[in-house]
Design an enzyme around this catalytic site. Structure first.
Site, PDB file in Angstrom:
ATOM      1  N   GLU A   1       0.833  -1.209   0.000  1.00 44.65           N
ATOM      2  CA  GLU A   1       0.000   0.000   0.000  1.00 44.65           C
ATOM      3  C   GLU A   1       0.859   1.248   0.000  1.00 44.65           C
ATOM      4  O   GLU A   1       2.077   1.179   0.182  1.00 44.65           O
ATOM      5  CB  GLU A   1      -0.904   0.006   1.244  1.00 44.65           C
ATOM      6  CG  GLU A   1      -0.078   0.013   2.533  1.00 44.65           C
ATOM      7  CD  GLU A   1      -0.921   0.059   3.803  1.00 44.65           C
ATOM      8  OE1 GLU A   1      -1.994  -0.564   3.844  1.00 44.65           O
ATOM      9  OE2 GLU A   1      -0.471   0.732   4.759  1.00 44.65           O
TER      10      GLU A   1
ATOM     11  N   HIS B   1       0.201   5.780   0.983  1.00 39.52           N
ATOM     12  CA  HIS B   1      -0.697   6.801   1.529  1.00 39.52           C
ATOM     13  C   HIS B   1       0.100   8.051   1.818  1.00 39.52           C
ATOM     14  O   HIS B   1       1.338   8.018   1.797  1.00 39.52           O
ATOM     15  CB  HIS B   1      -1.384   6.278   2.802  1.00 39.52           C
ATOM     16  CG  HIS B   1      -0.518   5.393   3.645  1.00 39.52           C
ATOM     17  ND1 HIS B   1       0.635   5.849   4.263  1.00 39.52           N
ATOM     18  CD2 HIS B   1      -0.568   4.054   3.926  1.00 39.52           C
ATOM     19  CE1 HIS B   1       1.209   4.844   4.907  1.00 39.52           C
ATOM     20  NE2 HIS B   1       0.521   3.735   4.699  1.00 39.52           N
TER      21      HIS B   1
ATOM     22  N   HIS C   1       5.150   6.512   8.074  1.00 39.68           N
ATOM     23  CA  HIS C   1       5.337   5.536   9.145  1.00 39.68           C
ATOM     24  C   HIS C   1       6.754   5.681   9.697  1.00 39.68           C
ATOM     25  O   HIS C   1       7.712   5.788   8.921  1.00 39.68           O
ATOM     26  CB  HIS C   1       5.250   4.092   8.615  1.00 39.68           C
ATOM     27  CG  HIS C   1       3.891   3.665   8.164  1.00 39.68           C
ATOM     28  ND1 HIS C   1       2.745   3.906   8.869  1.00 39.68           N
ATOM     29  CD2 HIS C   1       3.514   2.959   7.072  1.00 39.68           C
ATOM     30  CE1 HIS C   1       1.718   3.375   8.220  1.00 39.68           C
ATOM     31  NE2 HIS C   1       2.152   2.798   7.124  1.00 39.68           N
TER      32      HIS C   1
ATOM     33  N   HIS D   1       4.897   0.242   0.157  1.00 36.80           N
ATOM     34  CA  HIS D   1       5.617  -0.465   1.222  1.00 36.80           C
ATOM     35  C   HIS D   1       4.912  -1.770   1.570  1.00 36.80           C
ATOM     36  O   HIS D   1       3.697  -1.904   1.426  1.00 36.80           O
ATOM     37  CB  HIS D   1       5.793   0.402   2.463  1.00 36.80           C
ATOM     38  CG  HIS D   1       4.514   0.962   3.016  1.00 36.80           C
ATOM     39  ND1 HIS D   1       3.864   2.027   2.437  1.00 36.80           N
ATOM     40  CD2 HIS D   1       3.766   0.606   4.089  1.00 36.80           C
ATOM     41  CE1 HIS D   1       2.776   2.307   3.138  1.00 36.80           C
ATOM     42  NE2 HIS D   1       2.685   1.444   4.136  1.00 36.80           N
TER      43      HIS D   1
ATOM     44  N   CYS E   1       5.306   0.958  15.205  1.00 40.54           N
ATOM     45  CA  CYS E   1       5.001   1.861  14.099  1.00 40.54           C
ATOM     46  C   CYS E   1       4.186   3.045  14.609  1.00 40.54           C
ATOM     47  O   CYS E   1       3.111   2.868  15.176  1.00 40.54           O
ATOM     48  CB  CYS E   1       4.219   1.111  13.017  1.00 40.54           C
ATOM     49  SG  CYS E   1       3.766   2.155  11.613  1.00 40.54           S
TER      50      CYS E   1
HETATM   51 MN    MN Z   1       1.030   1.693   5.544  1.00 40.50          MN
END
Ligand code: MN
Length: 146
Positions: free
Chosen positions: A60, A62, A66, A100, A114
């Protein structure tokens, strides 16, 4: 709650082990999530993810970032166009809009902390054109799981 004891094996008192994602739109395997800290004045969420052997997190991207630290096992991580070998206490930054995916190697789970923004956009999944682009790199092509 001010104090929650570690119970062993990256489980914490009063901290439920959750299903990774429940919206049914992403593909992943053998992943659990625990929310360590959130709420109050904190504009972030601090999570612990664990991917069992043979599993993988969703592929994914976004807008939110992270900040990751490996705290159990070892594995490999796709970040952008590169696959990294990751080991205990390694740090991984996933920048905005960067593909990732995390996978364990060996017979031990891969566990990582995370941190994310509390308010964040929803993950995007790769379409055909994205997969085609990712697979131009043979190492990435061999790595990704869907
Ligand atoms: Mn992610």
């Amino acid at each position: 709650m001010i104090f929650r004891a570690h119970l062993g094996d990256c489980r914490w008192d009063e901290t439920p082990v959750l299903a990774y994602k429940q919206d049914g739109t992403t593909t992943f395997r053998h992943v659990t999530k625990q929310i360590l800290f959130e709420g109050g004045q904190m504009e972030f969420q601090w999570r612990y993810f664990e991917v069992a052997p043979g599993g993988y997190s969703s592929l994914e991207r976004h807008e939110h970032e992270h900040a990751v630290m490996v705290v159990r096992g070892k594995g490999r991580a796709l970040v952008g166009d590169e696959v990294y070998d990751i080991r205990l206490y390694d740090l991984i930054l996933v920048p905005p809009m960067t593909w990732h995916q995390f996978q364990p190697t060996g017979d031990e789970p891969l566990g990582f902390l995370c941190i994310v923004n509390a308010q964040r956009d929803r993950p995007q999944l790769p379409g055909h054109a994205d997969l085609e682009m990712l697979r131009r790199n043979p190492e990435v092509a061999a790595f990704i799981r869907l």
